[in-house]
Design a protein around this motif. Structure first.
Motif, PDB file in Angstrom:
ATOM      1  N   TYR A 271       0.708  -1.225  -0.098  1.00 56.42           N
ATOM      2  CA  TYR A 271      -0.060  -0.031   0.283  1.00 56.42           C
ATOM      3  C   TYR A 271       0.935   1.054  -0.021  1.00 56.42           C
ATOM      4  N   ASN A 272       1.913   1.227   0.424  1.00 53.11           N
ATOM      5  CA  ASN A 272       2.983   2.283   0.700  1.00 53.11           C
ATOM      6  C   ASN A 272       3.949   2.340  -0.495  1.00 53.11           C
ATOM      7  N   TYR A 273       4.963   1.365  -0.472  1.00 53.99           N
ATOM      8  CA  TYR A 273       5.933   1.289  -1.418  1.00 53.99           C
ATOM      9  C   TYR A 273       6.575   0.082  -1.703  1.00 53.99           C
ATOM     10  N   VAL A 358      15.919   1.924  -6.037  1.00 52.29           N
ATOM     11  CA  VAL A 358      14.765   2.303  -6.734  1.00 52.29           C
ATOM     12  C   VAL A 358      13.548   2.174  -5.996  1.00 52.29           C
ATOM     13  N   VAL A 359      12.785   3.119  -5.778  1.00 55.19           N
ATOM     14  CA  VAL A 359      11.577   3.009  -4.983  1.00 55.19           C
ATOM     15  C   VAL A 359      10.243   3.581  -5.892  1.00 55.19           C
ATOM     16  N   ALA A 360       9.245   2.742  -5.661  1.00 57.04           N
ATOM     17  CA  ALA A 360       8.016   2.757  -6.345  1.00 57.04           C
ATOM     18  C   ALA A 360       7.081   3.302  -5.330  1.00 57.04           C
ATOM     19  N   LEU A 361       6.620   4.268  -5.296  1.00 56.66           N
ATOM     20  CA  LEU A 361       5.805   5.174  -3.974  1.00 56.66           C
ATOM     21  C   LEU A 361       4.247   5.251  -4.559  1.00 56.66           C
ATOM     22  N   ASN A 362       3.397   4.763  -3.477  1.00 54.01           N
ATOM     23  CA  ASN A 362       2.063   4.854  -3.681  1.00 54.01           C
ATOM     24  C   ASN A 362       1.578   6.381  -2.973  1.00 54.01           C
ATOM     25  N   LEU A 363       2.015   6.332  -1.805  1.00 54.37           N
ATOM     26  CA  LEU A 363       1.953   7.630  -0.962  1.00 54.37           C
ATOM     27  C   LEU A 363       2.494   8.894  -1.272  1.00 54.37           C
ATOM     28  N   ARG A 364       2.114   9.889  -0.685  1.00 58.89           N
ATOM     29  CA  ARG A 364       2.963  11.074  -0.532  1.00 58.89           C
ATOM     30  C   ARG A 364       3.927  10.825   0.300  1.00 58.89           C
ATOM     31  N   ASN A 365       3.889  10.395   1.456  1.00 58.08           N
ATOM     32  CA  ASN A 365       4.605  10.064   2.511  1.00 58.08           C
ATOM     33  C   ASN A 365       5.776   9.007   2.402  1.00 58.08           C
ATOM     34  N   TYR A 366       6.849   9.162   3.036  1.00 51.81           N
ATOM     35  CA  TYR A 366       8.048   8.185   2.751  1.00 51.81           C
ATOM     36  C   TYR A 366       8.768   8.202   3.878  1.00 51.81           C
ATOM     37  N   ALA A 367       9.280   7.159   4.332  1.00 55.01           N
ATOM     38  CA  ALA A 367      10.351   7.241   5.461  1.00 55.01           C
ATOM     39  C   ALA A 367      10.147   8.364   6.498  1.00 55.01           C
ATOM     40  N   GLY A 368       9.041   8.150   7.271  1.00 54.85           N
ATOM     41  CA  GLY A 368       8.643   9.055   8.120  1.00 54.85           C
ATOM     42  C   GLY A 368       8.156  10.425   7.915  1.00 54.85           C
ATOM     43  N   GLY A 369       7.249  10.577   6.923  1.00 57.26           N
ATOM     44  CA  GLY A 369       6.613  11.795   6.695  1.00 57.26           C
ATOM     45  C   GLY A 369       7.500  12.529   5.696  1.00 57.26           C
ATOM     46  N   ARG A 370       8.683  12.173   5.167  1.00 60.03           N
ATOM     47  CA  ARG A 370       9.221  12.830   4.025  1.00 60.03           C
ATOM     48  C   ARG A 370       8.494  12.815   2.746  1.00 60.03           C
ATOM     49  N   HIS A 371       8.976  13.633   1.892  1.00 58.97           N
ATOM     50  CA  HIS A 371       8.259  13.695   0.594  1.00 58.97           C
ATOM     51  C   HIS A 371       9.342  13.879  -0.718  1.00 58.97           C
ATOM     52  N   PRO A 372      10.026  12.476  -0.854  1.00 55.18           N
ATOM     53  CA  PRO A 372      11.175  12.657  -1.918  1.00 55.18           C
ATOM     54  C   PRO A 372      10.637  12.907  -3.010  1.00 55.18           C
ATOM     55  N   TRP A 373       9.311  12.761  -3.579  1.00 54.42           N
ATOM     56  CA  TRP A 373       8.922  13.081  -5.085  1.00 54.42           C
ATOM     57  C   TRP A 373       9.011  14.600  -5.172  1.00 54.42           C
ATOM     58  N   GLY A 374       8.711  15.284  -4.022  1.00 56.06           N
ATOM     59  CA  GLY A 374       8.613  16.682  -3.989  1.00 56.06           C
ATOM     60  C   GLY A 374       7.527  17.438  -4.439  1.00 56.06           C
ATOM     61  N   LEU A 411      15.711  13.107   1.868  1.00 58.79           N
ATOM     62  CA  LEU A 411      14.952  13.092   2.774  1.00 58.79           C
ATOM     63  C   LEU A 411      14.742  14.298   3.929  1.00 58.79           C
ATOM     64  N   VAL A 412      15.657  15.232   3.804  1.00 59.81           N
ATOM     65  CA  VAL A 412      15.474  16.697   4.479  1.00 59.81           C
ATOM     66  C   VAL A 412      14.877  17.633   3.319  1.00 59.81           C
ATOM     67  N   GLU A 413      14.701  17.081   2.108  1.00 59.75           N
ATOM     68  CA  GLU A 413      14.106  17.900   1.236  1.00 59.75           C
ATOM     69  C   GLU A 413      14.597  19.002   0.796  1.00 59.75           C
ATOM     70  N   ILE A 414      16.101  19.000   0.742  1.00 59.70           N
ATOM     71  CA  ILE A 414      16.808  20.155   0.230  1.00 59.70           C
ATOM     72  C   ILE A 414      16.720  19.947  -1.271  1.00 59.70           C
ATOM     73  N   ILE A 415      16.711  18.789  -1.909  1.00 60.60           N
ATOM     74  CA  ILE A 415      16.486  18.456  -2.959  1.00 60.60           C
ATOM     75  C   ILE A 415      15.641  17.295  -3.361  1.00 60.60           C
ATOM     76  N   SER A 416      15.137  16.892  -4.382  1.00 59.76           N
ATOM     77  CA  SER A 416      14.120  15.936  -4.611  1.00 59.76           C
ATOM     78  C   SER A 416      14.781  14.784  -5.192  1.00 59.76           C
TER      79      SER A 416
END
Length: 474
Positions: A271-273, A358-374, A411-416
């Motif tokens: 459901y998540n990734y 390589v990650v296939a992500l279903n949710l916006r959140n990943y790894a504790g609320g991070r947003h790697p897709w940006g 993961l700290v969202e400096i970059i995507s």
């Protein structure tokens, strides 16, 4: 920087807990809540007997007490992973039993979700078929709450999904009490990212919200693994072994190399990734470390500290990639094809040599609320052919992580992350070379995947036609 950003929006667990303190359940009368969510005693006892004895007919002795009982407004059943949440799991279980009833709180280690589906829900359906209006309305109004991490939530959702296949609708929607480390499913649907400081009162608000919250939809994804026979995957509940004759891969795309004549097949739902590579390797090592030394797992904060420290020992940051073939880019062993939205053709997607996960992500959140897709700008999405990511859009966001420093900045969202594609279906093909094994994971459940030098291992991911239902916690 791989793509433009609008801003950084990392939600910390501390802020989640402070917010929860301002939304305590003190103003919710305990007896009023109990009246709305508790089942009549004869149904509670009947369900419990059916589950404990694994026999629906064992509950029929309670049917004589069914005369003119009223169904509750919003009956709840709670599954709790009492091993989650550090040392608070057993205390939370006792608190839930006090607010509801003992029989409506199931420890997931004692009564598995699939057993409840078969015997607990089966008991309600049996009584309803005998003319019990109370049991019928209770079954129709039932909602589920899962107190645990993303793995526990996914386990319950997967079992509930079987009701569609069995024609046993309606499927109860699910609420969440976040007890895990990442809690990304919980964050996505408004239940928060951590267990609140004032949990004894906040739990009343959680149960109240679970009883009347709006219903949202969630895509679920079927994963199938076809691999050479002779090897057995060390997986828990996330994957089940299937007979080879029951397994068929998509014939529209030929496998690049010959499939093994003798095959082992596994199938599961996430459901998540799904991820492959270094992040799964770190997660695999962390899980084994925690199992060997359970005293280290005292809660989400200590888990995150140990996880971060462990990742530094696995070569993602400091070990030169060329010194160990298993640390090189995934393009050495992995080929990826996708189907885009509303497209029936498979398309090969190249994996950059620098990508090690390589990650296939279903949710916006990943790894504790991070947003790697940006947060992508409209012009960038139009250029790449992307659409806004949602958990019910029928698409997976596929991205790559390079070395540990790149992953840290993501993961700290400096970059995507390195955007690879959005896909409605994915096929991965693995072939070993110098690699004897790879590491894969779904929804935080990692495993070691044997890779053959002489034949191909295939992983196919496709969306399950019917979506899961989740209660909105906001």
């Amino acid at each position: 920087m791989d793509s433009p950003h609008r801003g950084v929006s990392v939600r910390s667990s501390l802020i989640d807990s402070i917010k929860a303190c301002t939304l305590s359940g003190a103003q919710i009368p305990k007896e009023e809540l109990r009246r709305r969510i508790s089942m009549p005693e004869y149904l509670r006892l009947a369900m419990r007997d059916a589950c404990d004895k694994k026999d629906i007919d064992a509950a029929l002795s309670h049917y004589d007490n069914a005369a003119e009982q009223q169904a509750p407004e919003a009956p709840l059943v709670v599954f709790i992973n009492s091993n989650s949440g550090g040392r608070l799991g057993p205390q939370l279980k006792q608190r839930l039993q006090d607010l509801m009833t003992q029989q409506q709180v199931f420890d997931i280690s004692d009564v598995k979700p699939d057993q409840f589906i078969q015997y607990g829900l089966g008991c309600l359906e049996k009584f309803a078929s005998l003319g019990d209006t109370c049991a019928k309305e209770t079954r129709e109004r039932l909602r589920i709450v899962v107190a645990g991490g993303d793995g526990s939530v996914g386990w319950v959702l997967g079992c509930l999904g079987e009701l569609y296949k069995q024609g046993r609708e309606p499927v109860p929607p699910t609420g969440i009490i976040p007890l895990g480390t990442g809690n990304d499913l919980s964050r996505t649907f408004g239940w928060g990212g951590s267990f609140p400081f004032n949990w004894k009162s906040a739990i009343k608000r959680t149960l109240d919200r679970a009883s009347n919250g709006q219903i949202r939809r969630l895509d679920s994804w079927n994963i199938r693994i076809l691999m050479p026979a002779g090897e057995k995957l060390d997986v828990s509940y996330c994957l089940k072994r299937q007979q080879p004759e029951e397994f068929s891969h998509d014939q529209e795309l030929e496998v690049g190399e010959d499939l093994p004549e003798k095959r082992s097949c596994y199938e599961g739902v996430f459901y998540n990734y799904f991820s492959v590579g270094m992040d799964a390797r770190v997660a695999y090592g962390f899980h084994h470390l925690r199992n060997e030394k359970p005293y280290l797992a005292q809660g989400p904060v200590s888990n995150k500290l140990i996880y971060s420290g462990y990742s530094c020992t696995q070569g993602w940051f400091f070990t030169p990639c060329m010194s160990d073939p298993s640390l090189r880019g995934l393009n050495n062993i992995l080929r990826m094809h996708i189907k885009r939205a509303n497209c029936s053709e498979w398309e090969q997607i190249s994996i950059p040599s620098s990508v090690r996960s390589v990650v296939a992500l279903n949710l916006r959140n990943y790894a504790g609320g991070r947003h790697p897709w940006g947060n992508l700008k409209p012009e960038y999405m139009e250029k790449r052919g992307f659409v806004e990511a949602r958990p019910d859009d029928g698409l997976l966001e596929i991205f790559g992580l390079k070395q540990g420093w790149h992953a840290s900045f993501v993961l700290v969202e400096i970059i995507s992350a390195k955007h690879l594609a959005q896909a409605a279906a994915i096929r991965f093909e693995f072939r070993g070379g110098e690699w004897k094994e790879g590491f894969l994971q779904i929804d935080g459940e990692p495993w070691k995947q044997p890779i053959s030098k002489n034949s191909t291992t295939v992983v196919e991911i496709k969306r399950v036609p019917l979506q899961s239902t989740v209660i909105d916690g906001e």
